[in-house]
Design an enzyme around this catalytic site. Structure first.
Site, PDB file in Angstrom:
ATOM      1  N   SER A  45     -72.991   0.757  17.599  1.00  0.00           N
ATOM      2  CA  SER A  45     -72.346  -0.352  18.237  1.00  0.00           C
ATOM      3  C   SER A  45     -70.760  -0.228  17.813  1.00  0.00           C
ATOM      4  O   SER A  45     -70.019  -1.228  17.438  1.00  0.00           O
ATOM      5  CB  SER A  45     -72.578  -1.815  17.613  1.00  0.00           C
ATOM      6  OG  SER A  45     -74.191  -1.927  18.192  1.00  0.00           O
ATOM      7  N   TRP A 105     -74.433   8.938  26.868  1.00  0.00           N
ATOM      8  CA  TRP A 105     -74.488   7.999  28.057  1.00  0.00           C
ATOM      9  C   TRP A 105     -76.153   7.613  28.231  1.00  0.00           C
ATOM     10  O   TRP A 105     -76.677   6.552  28.839  1.00  0.00           O
ATOM     11  CB  TRP A 105     -74.346   8.868  29.337  1.00  0.00           C
ATOM     12  CG  TRP A 105     -72.856   9.003  29.727  1.00  0.00           C
ATOM     13  CD1 TRP A 105     -71.852   8.665  28.626  1.00  0.00           C
ATOM     14  CD2 TRP A 105     -72.513   9.613  30.983  1.00  0.00           C
ATOM     15  NE1 TRP A 105     -70.759   9.078  29.500  1.00  0.00           N
ATOM     16  CE2 TRP A 105     -70.933   9.513  30.732  1.00  0.00           C
ATOM     17  CE3 TRP A 105     -72.858   9.871  32.024  1.00  0.00           C
ATOM     18  CZ2 TRP A 105     -70.152  10.001  31.784  1.00  0.00           C
ATOM     19  CZ3 TRP A 105     -72.070  10.340  33.096  1.00  0.00           C
ATOM     20  CH2 TRP A 105     -70.711  10.538  33.023  1.00  0.00           C
ATOM     21  N   GLY A 148     -72.593   4.924  22.167  1.00  0.00           N
ATOM     22  CA  GLY A 148     -73.576   4.702  23.312  1.00  0.00           C
ATOM     23  C   GLY A 148     -72.919   3.699  24.244  1.00  0.00           C
ATOM     24  O   GLY A 148     -71.950   4.233  24.970  1.00  0.00           O
ATOM     25  N   GLY A 149     -73.478   2.267  24.188  1.00  0.00           N
ATOM     26  CA  GLY A 149     -73.007   1.374  25.187  1.00  0.00           C
ATOM     27  C   GLY A 149     -71.425   1.514  25.660  1.00  0.00           C
ATOM     28  O   GLY A 149     -71.237   1.477  26.936  1.00  0.00           O
ATOM     29  N   GLU A 194     -76.334   7.393  12.123  1.00  0.00           N
ATOM     30  CA  GLU A 194     -76.365   6.458  13.087  1.00  0.00           C
ATOM     31  C   GLU A 194     -77.478   5.416  12.502  1.00  0.00           C
ATOM     32  O   GLU A 194     -78.654   5.808  12.486  1.00  0.00           O
ATOM     33  CB  GLU A 194     -76.735   6.890  14.619  1.00  0.00           C
ATOM     34  CG  GLU A 194     -76.037   7.735  14.810  1.00  0.00           C
ATOM     35  CD  GLU A 194     -76.098   7.736  16.588  1.00  0.00           C
ATOM     36  OE1 GLU A 194     -74.978   7.244  17.036  1.00  0.00           O
ATOM     37  OE2 GLU A 194     -77.280   7.972  16.958  1.00  0.00           O
ATOM     38  N   GLY A 208     -77.170  -0.088  19.537  1.00  0.00           N
ATOM     39  CA  GLY A 208     -77.314  -0.833  20.569  1.00  0.00           C
ATOM     40  C   GLY A 208     -77.872  -2.486  20.334  1.00  0.00           C
ATOM     41  O   GLY A 208     -78.222  -3.146  21.115  1.00  0.00           O
ATOM     42  N   HIS A 257     -81.511  12.181  17.705  1.00  0.00           N
ATOM     43  CA  HIS A 257     -81.381  10.801  18.094  1.00  0.00           C
ATOM     44  C   HIS A 257     -82.569   9.793  17.731  1.00  0.00           C
ATOM     45  O   HIS A 257     -83.622  10.416  17.971  1.00  0.00           O
ATOM     46  CB  HIS A 257     -81.034  10.645  19.370  1.00  0.00           C
ATOM     47  CG  HIS A 257     -80.434   9.156  19.711  1.00  0.00           C
ATOM     48  ND1 HIS A 257     -80.844   8.086  19.879  1.00  0.00           N
ATOM     49  CD2 HIS A 257     -78.986   8.882  19.913  1.00  0.00           C
ATOM     50  CE1 HIS A 257     -80.032   7.121  19.875  1.00  0.00           C
ATOM     51  NE2 HIS A 257     -78.712   7.564  19.989  1.00  0.00           N
TER      52      HIS A 257
HETATM   53  C1  PEP Z   1     -76.130   5.931  20.384  1.00  0.00           C
HETATM   54  O1  PEP Z   1     -76.817   5.968  21.141  1.00  0.00           O
HETATM   55  O2  PEP Z   1     -75.991   6.886  19.587  1.00  0.00           O
HETATM   56  C2  PEP Z   1     -75.478   4.894  19.732  1.00  0.00           C
HETATM   57  C3  PEP Z   1     -74.651   4.569  18.773  1.00  0.00           C
HETATM   58  O3  PEP Z   1     -75.348   3.792  20.649  1.00  0.00           O
HETATM   59  P1  PEP Z   1     -74.648   2.240  20.725  1.00  0.00           P
HETATM   60  O4  PEP Z   1     -73.138   2.504  20.490  1.00  0.00           O
HETATM   61  O5  PEP Z   1     -74.885   1.616  21.903  1.00  0.00           O
HETATM   62  O6  PEP Z   1     -74.841   1.514  19.631  1.00  0.00           O
END
Ligand code: PEP
Length: 258
Positions: A214, A12, A235-236, A169, A175, A97
């Site tokens: 994403s 979150w 994330g989002g 990631e 994001g 992260h």
């Molecule tokens: C994250 O914060 O670990 C992430 C993958 O963010 P998003 O899905 O928004 O890219």
């Protein structure tokens, strides 16, 4: 024969509020009920851990934190220890992260110490690794990911990865709306698993490696279909109930035949 159940974990970040959380968690609970093929978790801001605990205890959804101190206790203003997270029955703690690495100066050794503190307290760390766009364009993705992973293996040995979770990631995909293609992600996941195989084939085969960057309802299934992608760190899209539920539903258990 190894069964790697998929894991979809929401991150979150610094979002939420008691009223929104209540609605979001109620919707996710209802929307993922009976989803026996996927483990579901939410990593919430620290102040909302008691709320997550009270709403999720005894359900199929686990909860966790987005960070943890490497220290056990003491004069570390603003920090939260692994034992404190265990007080709220957290299952997971994200460590390393890219936002922690980039914005708060956490290097790979510090991240490894956090990983160690989490494991020692009984938490399952979700260790994030990934390269920036410059690093990818310079052709050093594997070198960067290896350095981030090796810091943990050097400190704790490969057995520390048993029941832990890795999350690849790519920083350029977090994001930004730019997702790695399934092949790009699979290449790095296979590299990570291969590196662990060199230490222990058993640990590597059982290890869950999530993709993050994403992930949305519209691209989750094709990513999760890749052989070394065992779910996602979201994330989002984890803040939007219908999106998150659809992502959870896109994950299916993999049977690995050895
Ligand atoms: C994250 O914060 O670990 C992430 C993958 O963010 P998003 O899905 O928004 O890219």
């Amino acid at each position: 024969m190894v069964m790697r159940s998929k894991l979809v974990a929401g991150n979150w970040k610094m979002h939420g509020g008691t009223v929104q959380n209540q609605d979001l968690l109620a919707a996710i609970l209802a929307g993922t009920e009976g989803l026996s093929e996927t483990d579901v978790a939410v990593c919430v801001p620290y102040p909302y851990l008691p709320q997550a605990q009270s709403l999720l205890q005894g359900t199929h959804i686990s909860w966790g934190a987005q960070n943890v101190s490497q220290h056990g206790k003491g004069a570390y203003t603003g920090e939260v220890s692994a034992a404190m997270l265990m007080d709220f029955s957290c299952r997971y703690a994200i460590v390393g992260h890219s936002e922690r690495r980039a914005l708060y100066g956490e290097d790979s050794h510090t991240v490894a110490l956090k990983f160690k503190a989490a494991r020692a307290a009984g938490l399952l760390p979700i260790l994030c690794v990934g390269e920036t766009l410059d690093q990818r364009e310079a052709g050093i993705t594997e070198q960067i990911v290896a350095e981030q992973l090796d810091a943990v293996i050097k400190l704790m040995g490969v057995d520390a990865l048993v029941n832990s979770v890795l999350a690849y990631e790519p920083v350029w995909a977090i994001g930004t709306g730019k997702t790695a293609t399934p092949d790009q992600a699979q290449d790095v996941h296979a590299f990570i698993r291969g590196r662990i195989i060199a230490h222990s084939p058993e640990v590597a085969t059982g290890l869950r490696i999530l993709y993050g960057g994403s992930v949305k309802a519209s691209n989750a299934a094709e990513l999760f279909a890749m052989p070394d992608i065992d779910g996602g760190l979201i994330g989002g899209a984890s803040l939007v109930a219908d999106e998150f539920i659809a992502i959870c539903r896109a994950a299916k258990k993999e049977l690995i035949l050895e």
